[in-house]
Design a protein around this motif. Structure first.
Motif, PDB file in Angstrom:
ATOM      1  N   TYR A  62      31.906 -45.367 -21.048  1.00 45.64           N
ATOM      2  CA  TYR A  62      31.974 -45.625 -22.484  1.00 45.64           C
ATOM      3  C   TYR A  62      31.537 -44.403 -23.283  1.00 45.64           C
ATOM      4  O   TYR A  62      32.157 -44.047 -24.292  1.00 45.64           O
ATOM      5  N   ASN A  82      31.840 -41.380 -22.392  1.00 44.74           N
ATOM      6  CA  ASN A  82      32.921 -40.397 -22.290  1.00 44.74           C
ATOM      7  C   ASN A  82      34.041 -40.663 -23.295  1.00 44.74           C
ATOM      8  O   ASN A  82      34.628 -39.732 -23.841  1.00 44.74           O
ATOM      9  N   ILE A  83      34.330 -41.907 -23.528  1.00 44.70           N
ATOM     10  CA  ILE A  83      35.369 -42.232 -24.505  1.00 44.70           C
ATOM     11  C   ILE A  83      34.969 -41.766 -25.897  1.00 44.70           C
ATOM     12  O   ILE A  83      35.774 -41.223 -26.642  1.00 44.70           O
ATOM     13  N   GLN A  84      33.715 -42.003 -26.200  1.00 52.20           N
ATOM     14  CA  GLN A  84      33.201 -41.653 -27.539  1.00 52.20           C
ATOM     15  C   GLN A  84      33.202 -40.140 -27.799  1.00 52.20           C
ATOM     16  O   GLN A  84      32.675 -39.693 -28.807  1.00 52.20           O
ATOM     17  N   GLU A  85      33.670 -39.403 -26.875  1.00 54.11           N
ATOM     18  CA  GLU A  85      33.720 -37.928 -26.914  1.00 54.11           C
ATOM     19  C   GLU A  85      32.395 -37.284 -26.502  1.00 54.11           C
ATOM     20  O   GLU A  85      31.523 -37.910 -26.016  1.00 54.11           O
TER      21      GLU A  85
END
Lengths: 140, 140
Positions: B135, B137-140
């Motif tokens: 998660y 990682n998705i958020q940058e």
DNA sequence: CAATATAATGTAGCACGCTACAATTATATT
DNA sequence: AATATAATTGTAGCGTGCTACATTATATTG
């Protein structure tokens, strides 16, 4: 709700879908539509019915009908009732420009890499294995 | 699409939501509605605005407005613009029958147990930790 | 102080998932 | 052969998520 697992899983799922839909907008596609196109392409040669699609993606038939209707209205697929068993509706790809599939596949790989950034190969395999266990548990 | 992680995560997310909605039908609630009620109950005493709910669940404001509208039409919540800052709409629980929350909490625990069946405590912690990494990682 | 930007909420419209009910065709049973 | 059951698809209607555009209230800035 559902302590920690569900909210986390839902956040991840919704977030990926959102990003993918933003990216796929340039192709006038949604993620669900793209997934079905890719599935059909992978099965080229074999007949694929609506029921096959439902079973593969584990969604109900009204859901599939809706997505296929939109794909058909864009001219990306056609459909025809089976000559041997008229209950069965087979779905066929029309356009098959490899460039679109290539672009979608590149995006998929990029996203997967981003998701798994910083994880070791062992951790990635562990995650997939644990998710499969969780999914098996839901199925009873 | 998305190799293995996304389809798996989506299957799990959709499947849990489906089961939960079937169970919550007896209360005339959906999972998203129940989660907001529980959130409001946990924050009793503090003021809770629509924006707080958006931020907590990480969904867009039209999504929250829709769910709150249905809860309000059932008489489960009320709302009022803040007296100090009239842009802010505060949300209040009306009914507060503990029995409903108890039943929902029992269901949550049962489901969580079912999901994690057969996993060791170490594996459970590992899974949560890996999901959090993904998660993040998705958020940058 | 007036003009502009930001924050919070509202509305319209769509895609995708579901349930519930219906229709058609194929298969089983009697 | 007639009838019942199962399999596949269709339709209606809803909830939840989104984007895009609009409105109102507060903050900021020249």
């Amino acid at each position: 709700m559902f302590d920690d697992i569900f909210p986390l899983v839902k956040l991840i799922s919704d977030c990926i879908e959102k990003e993918a839909n933003q990216h796929l907008k340039q192709y006038n596609l949604t993620l669900s539509q793209a997934r079905i196109l890719i599935y059909l392409r992978e099965r080229m040669g074999e007949k694929t019915s609506q029921k096959d699609i439902e079973d593969y993606f584990e969604v109900t038939h009204p859901t599939v009908i809706g997505i296929l209707k939109r794909l058909e209205s864009k001219g990306l697929i056609t459909s025809e009732f089976d000559s041997k068993d008229k209950r069965i509706k087979n779905i066929y790809l029309t356009e098959n420009e490899a460039s679109i599939y290539k672009a979608m596949d590149d995006f998929r790989k990029t996203t997967e890499q981003k998701l798994l950034q910083g994880l070791t190969e062992v951790q990635i395999q562990e995650l997939k294995s644990l998710l499969k266990s969780v999914y098996a548990n839901i199925q009873e």
